[in-house]
Design a protein around this motif. Structure first.
Motif, PDB file in Angstrom:
ATOM      1  N   GLU A 283      45.051   1.636 -21.435  1.00 22.14           N
ATOM      2  CA  GLU A 283      46.212   1.511 -21.790  1.00 22.14           C
ATOM      3  C   GLU A 283      46.608   1.738 -23.092  1.00 22.14           C
ATOM      4  O   GLU A 283      45.710   2.210 -23.726  1.00 22.14           O
ATOM      5  CB  GLU A 283      46.673   0.044 -21.637  1.00 22.14           C
ATOM      6  N   VAL A 284      47.932   2.252 -23.509  1.00 24.66           N
ATOM      7  CA  VAL A 284      48.363   2.832 -24.739  1.00 24.66           C
ATOM      8  C   VAL A 284      48.410   1.503 -25.408  1.00 24.66           C
ATOM      9  O   VAL A 284      49.071   0.674 -25.423  1.00 24.66           O
ATOM     10  CB  VAL A 284      49.593   3.433 -24.466  1.00 24.66           C
ATOM     11  N   LEU A 285      47.594   1.417 -26.648  1.00 23.81           N
ATOM     12  CA  LEU A 285      47.661   0.422 -27.694  1.00 23.81           C
ATOM     13  C   LEU A 285      48.690   0.473 -28.449  1.00 23.81           C
ATOM     14  O   LEU A 285      49.051   1.473 -28.957  1.00 23.81           O
ATOM     15  CB  LEU A 285      46.071   0.163 -28.350  1.00 23.81           C
ATOM     16  N   MET A 305      51.756   5.530 -18.558  1.00 23.74           N
ATOM     17  CA  MET A 305      51.878   5.592 -20.106  1.00 23.74           C
ATOM     18  C   MET A 305      53.430   5.530 -20.480  1.00 23.74           C
ATOM     19  O   MET A 305      54.315   6.135 -19.723  1.00 23.74           O
ATOM     20  CB  MET A 305      51.423   6.817 -20.569  1.00 23.74           C
ATOM     21  N   ASP A 306      53.920   4.588 -21.404  1.00 24.01           N
ATOM     22  CA  ASP A 306      55.335   4.536 -21.488  1.00 24.01           C
ATOM     23  C   ASP A 306      55.342   4.632 -23.142  1.00 24.01           C
ATOM     24  O   ASP A 306      55.136   3.593 -23.804  1.00 24.01           O
ATOM     25  CB  ASP A 306      55.835   3.335 -21.051  1.00 24.01           C
ATOM     26  N   GLN A 323      49.209   9.096 -12.441  1.00 20.57           N
ATOM     27  CA  GLN A 323      49.547   9.412 -11.107  1.00 20.57           C
ATOM     28  C   GLN A 323      51.057  10.077 -11.070  1.00 20.57           C
ATOM     29  O   GLN A 323      51.342  10.698 -10.301  1.00 20.57           O
ATOM     30  CB  GLN A 323      49.848   8.217 -10.037  1.00 20.57           C
ATOM     31  N   ALA A 324      51.424   9.687 -12.244  1.00 20.43           N
ATOM     32  CA  ALA A 324      52.816  10.402 -12.550  1.00 20.43           C
ATOM     33  C   ALA A 324      53.019  10.908 -13.809  1.00 20.43           C
ATOM     34  O   ALA A 324      52.386  10.367 -15.031  1.00 20.43           O
ATOM     35  CB  ALA A 324      54.050   9.551 -12.313  1.00 20.43           C
ATOM     36  N   VAL A 325      53.993  11.848 -14.265  1.00 23.03           N
ATOM     37  CA  VAL A 325      54.184  12.352 -15.737  1.00 23.03           C
ATOM     38  C   VAL A 325      54.889  11.265 -16.354  1.00 23.03           C
ATOM     39  O   VAL A 325      55.718  10.622 -15.841  1.00 23.03           O
ATOM     40  CB  VAL A 325      55.001  13.716 -15.827  1.00 23.03           C
ATOM     41  N   ARG A 329      61.631  11.069 -22.231  1.00 21.68           N
ATOM     42  CA  ARG A 329      63.011  11.074 -22.732  1.00 21.68           C
ATOM     43  C   ARG A 329      63.143  10.496 -24.055  1.00 21.68           C
ATOM     44  O   ARG A 329      64.153  10.800 -24.879  1.00 21.68           O
ATOM     45  CB  ARG A 329      63.869  10.114 -21.810  1.00 21.68           C
ATOM     46  N   ASN A 330      61.914   9.758 -24.603  1.00 24.08           N
ATOM     47  CA  ASN A 330      62.147   9.305 -25.967  1.00 24.08           C
ATOM     48  C   ASN A 330      61.302   9.905 -26.905  1.00 24.08           C
ATOM     49  O   ASN A 330      60.935   9.519 -27.879  1.00 24.08           O
ATOM     50  CB  ASN A 330      61.517   7.912 -25.863  1.00 24.08           C
TER      51      ASN A 330
END
Length: 438
Positions: A283-285, A305-306, A323-325, A329-330
């Motif tokens: 995960e993104v920390l 990832m967000d 599984q997805a890009v 947008r941010n």
């Protein structure tokens, strides 16, 4: 002069004549790099020819037998000769180096233009009397130790103090592959102008970092390499580097980091480049450094990832399980996006086109769905010159079945195939109108 380093630099101390000596020094094709092998008293004269090189390497030798050799101060003629040399870099490899001898010799570098000194696969033996370095000004800007064996740095604070005048001007320091487990606080406080510190491939642990980066240590450090150590806590590393107010580039690659959901540690606001590749993260920390421009999270276990980083320019996510890009947008300033070797079936063309700064997209070796929208999006990126290495040979279709194994570039995306209704409906209307007219 008998010692290998002084054979190069201590001309005023009496070099052996080259007559009848076997040549063991060799230039490369450009005549800039000279390598001398297994130097000893019998082959010392051949070093003279290396004085025309800009890089000189001493590989192997018998330095330990010259520990008791007297070294006197240079006269004016010798100092002038040393100052005329064009040598910029000296490499010493595969040598047992008595520290007592090294301490006597280093002061002669103050008369040269050598900017970089490298020790590779050397063993440092004994202890040196570094008091002779007090007040000595040396031109060295870069100092590297790779795969070296020496006494622990802890407990040698007095030596650092004696070397402080020289070390205060050093800009780059590398101690790599040398089993380093800790750095004393006094060590970092000596390096007042250091901007790059490479400690890769050592044995540093989480508890090693707070004393190494204590108050006053490395005050102007900009680049810190900590890859391939024994670090485990993302939170602990963050807390340890908080005092590095000018840090811009941090690499934690190849450490097995664990997330701490409760962590609220803030990274230095100066951080611009962050390498978290190959750290086992799933995960993104967060929080991430707020002003990042380059983020490398390749070779991990990310499924999603967000992120929201308004200044991010380059994002590397290759070799994950996406599984997805991720939504971009941010990240309005993004110019580079690498997504090779994931599980992505389609690039969101509509969102990607909103990134006006985008210049480089890499998405090879993903299981692409080559239905109309999937193939058309990739082909459009290629037409804009955004798909670089790997296109078209490494972009293949996994679905639909009729195009499985095809190169994406070869999939037809004609208007008739992909928007049949948009073509047939107007045609039907036209035919109906003709019929009414008839």
């Amino acid at each position: 002069m008998r010692v290998a380093v002084l054979l190069l630099l201590g001309l005023g101390l009496g070099l052996l004549e080259a007559k009848g000596r076997r040549n063991r020094c060799f230039f490369n094709r450009t005549q800039e790099y000279c390598t001398c092998y297994n130097l000893s008293e019998e082959t010392a004269g051949s070093i003279i020819q290396c004085l025309a090189a800009t890089v000189v390497e001493f590989r192997g030798g018998e330095l330990e037998k010259y520990i008791a050799f007297p070294i006197r101060d240079l006269d004016d003629a010798a100092i002038e000769t040393l100052g005329s040399l064009i040598i910029q870099k000296v490499i010493i490899s595969g040598v047992l180096v008595p520290e007592i001898l090294l301490a006597r010799v280093l002061r002669f570098f103050s008369y040269t233009h050598v900017k970089e000194l490298v020790f590779d696969s050397c063993v440092f033996q004994g202890t040196g009397d570094w008091s002779t370095m007090n007040g000595q000004s040396l031109p060295m800007l870069s100092l590297s130790f790779h795969n070296v064996t020496s006494a622990p740095l802890m407990g040698n604070e007095q030596a650092f103090s004696s070397l402080s005048t020289w070390l205060e001007t050093l800009q780059e320091l590398a101690v790599t592959g040398s089993h380093v487990t800790s750095l004393p606080c006094a060590f970092g406080r000596v390096f007042r102008t250091l901007h790059t510190l490479d400690l890769a491939q050592n044995r540093l642990r989480d508890e090693s970092l707070p004393p190494a980066f204590c108050q006053g240590a490395f005050p102007h450090l900009q680049v810190l390499r900590l890859q391939h150590n024994n670090l485990t806590s993302y939170h602990s590393v963050c807390e340890s580097v908080q005092l590095l107010r000018e840090l811009q580039d941090l690499s934690l690659s190849q450490n097995k980091l664990m997330a701490d959901p409760s962590s609220s540690c803030q990274w230095p606001a100066s951080l611009r480049i962050f390498n978290l590749s190959n750290t086992g993260l799933d995960e993104v920390l967060t929080p991430l450094p707020p002003n990042l421009e380059v983020l490398d999270m390749s070779h991990n276990n990310l499924h999603a990832m967000d992120i929201s980083l308004s200044s991010l320019k380059k994002l590397f996510l290759s070799q994950n399980m996406l599984q997805a890009v991720p939504s971009m947008r941010n990240c309005p300033m993004l110019d580079t996006l690498h997504l090779d070797n994931n599980s992505i079936s389609e690039l969101p063309w509509d969102e990607v086109t909103l990134l006006e700064h985008l210049q480089d997209v890499a998405a090879a070796n993903n299981p692409f769905d080559c239905s109309c929208s999937g193939a058309r999006g990739l082909q459009a990126l290629a037409a804009r010159g955004l798909l670089g290495q790997g296109w078209p040979q490494d972009y293949t279709c996994q679905s639909p079945l009729g195009y499985q194994g095809w190169r994406v570039a070869a999939v037809p995306v004609s208007l008739l195939r992909c928007h049949r209704a948009a073509v047939i409906a107007p045609l039907c209307v036209a035919l109906a109108l003709l019929g009414l007219a008839g």
